[in-house]
Design an enzyme around this catalytic site. Structure first.
Site, mmCIF file in Angstrom:
data_model
loop_
_atom_site.group_PDB
_atom_site.id
_atom_site.type_symbol
_atom_site.label_atom_id
_atom_site.label_comp_id
_atom_site.label_asym_id
_atom_site.label_seq_id
_atom_site.Cartn_x
_atom_site.Cartn_y
_atom_site.Cartn_z
ATOM 1 N N HIS A 182 -12.442 2.512 -2.256
ATOM 2 C CA HIS A 182 -11.083 2.284 -1.774
ATOM 3 C C HIS A 182 -10.457 1.096 -2.498
ATOM 4 O O HIS A 182 -11.143 0.336 -3.176
ATOM 5 C CB HIS A 182 -11.101 1.911 -0.280
ATOM 6 C CG HIS A 182 -11.656 2.954 0.606
ATOM 7 N ND1 HIS A 182 -10.864 3.808 1.320
ATOM 8 C CD2 HIS A 182 -12.938 3.289 0.913
ATOM 9 C CE1 HIS A 182 -11.628 4.631 2.038
ATOM 10 N NE2 HIS A 182 -12.892 4.337 1.804
ATOM 11 N N TYR A 205 -14.690 -1.391 6.041
ATOM 12 C CA TYR A 205 -15.444 -1.255 4.783
ATOM 13 C C TYR A 205 -16.761 -2.009 4.871
ATOM 14 O O TYR A 205 -16.853 -3.036 5.543
ATOM 15 C CB TYR A 205 -14.649 -1.849 3.610
ATOM 16 C CG TYR A 205 -13.225 -1.360 3.468
ATOM 17 C CD1 TYR A 205 -12.953 -0.019 3.219
ATOM 18 C CD2 TYR A 205 -12.153 -2.238 3.568
ATOM 19 C CE1 TYR A 205 -11.641 0.420 3.076
ATOM 20 C CE2 TYR A 205 -10.847 -1.813 3.427
ATOM 21 C CZ TYR A 205 -10.597 -0.474 3.189
ATOM 22 O OH TYR A 205 -9.302 -0.048 3.045
ATOM 23 N N HIS A 215 -11.388 7.586 -2.149
ATOM 24 C CA HIS A 215 -10.768 7.991 -0.879
ATOM 25 C C HIS A 215 -9.876 9.211 -1.079
ATOM 26 O O HIS A 215 -9.795 10.103 -0.235
ATOM 27 C CB HIS A 215 -9.962 6.796 -0.350
ATOM 28 C CG HIS A 215 -9.441 6.971 1.047
ATOM 29 N ND1 HIS A 215 -8.648 6.035 1.649
ATOM 30 C CD2 HIS A 215 -9.584 7.974 1.956
ATOM 31 C CE1 HIS A 215 -8.331 6.444 2.871
ATOM 32 N NE2 HIS A 215 -8.885 7.633 3.073
ATOM 33 N N LYS A 247 -3.838 10.697 -0.423
ATOM 34 C CA LYS A 247 -3.541 9.294 -0.697
ATOM 35 C C LYS A 247 -3.850 9.026 -2.152
ATOM 36 O O LYS A 247 -4.618 9.764 -2.766
ATOM 37 C CB LYS A 247 -4.454 8.375 0.136
ATOM 38 C CG LYS A 247 -4.173 8.363 1.617
ATOM 39 C CD LYS A 247 -5.254 7.555 2.333
ATOM 40 C CE LYS A 247 -5.056 7.557 3.821
ATOM 41 N NZ LYS A 247 -4.216 6.487 4.312
ATOM 42 N N CYS A 287 -5.261 6.131 -3.021
ATOM 43 C CA CYS A 287 -6.418 5.246 -2.931
ATOM 44 C C CYS A 287 -7.644 5.869 -3.599
ATOM 45 O O CYS A 287 -7.974 7.007 -3.274
ATOM 46 C CB CYS A 287 -6.706 4.960 -1.456
ATOM 47 S SG CYS A 287 -8.109 3.902 -1.154
HETATM 48 ZN ZN LIG Z 1 -8.808 4.082 1.002
#
Ligand SMILES: [Zn+2]
Length: 138
Positions: free
Chosen positions: A13, A42, A118, A124, A126
């Site tokens: 991420h 995380y 991610h 996304k 990410c």
């Molecule tokens: Zn992420």
């Protein structure tokens, strides 16, 4: 928080913060508590200077990727956006080195785990680069 029984993914991420701005693990912990998590989601945070900070205990189920937390370790680098908050691969040279070292260590502990970004699990950007492709040889 429960421990994982399976770890078949390592998911990368970004903090989605502007290039060059440092973010502490404590700040992320605060964001995630406000979002309703029981603390930082995380397991590791990779800072701009390459320092790796521990987040949530690695054995515990994280809070970083919907549907994958029960079977994955979450690694986050600081950055991922440009000044206008558009997705950008802002990894510093030190972060690139640190990510490879950390991901290699995790692969040793979880040999069956596959590295993803991610974005492989959500609509996304990410982590603002193709982690699956870049780290497929690790
Ligand atoms: Zn992420």
């Amino acid at each position: 928080m429960d421990n994982r029984t399976t770890t078949d993914k390592i998911i990368v991420h970004c903090t989605a913060t502007p290039e060059g701005r440092e973010v502490t693990g404590r700040e992320i912990d605060c964001w995630h508590r406000k979002a309703g998590y029981s603390g930082i989601g995380y397991h590791y945070v990779v800072h701009l200077d390459g320092r790796v900070e521990k987040g949530r205990d690695e054995r515990r189920i994280g809070a970083h990727t919907v549907g994958q937390n029960h079977c994955s370790v979450g690694v986050c680098y600081v950055g991922g956006c440009d000044a206008a908050m558009k997705p950008k691969d802002t990894r510093t040279a030190a972060q690139k080195v640190a990510l490879i070292k950390l991901l290699k260590e995790l692969k040793q502990r979880y040999p069956a785990a596959v590295i993803y970004g991610h974005r492989d699990f959500a609509r996304k950007a990410c982590p603002s680069f193709d982690a699956k492709e870049e780290y497929k040889e690790l």
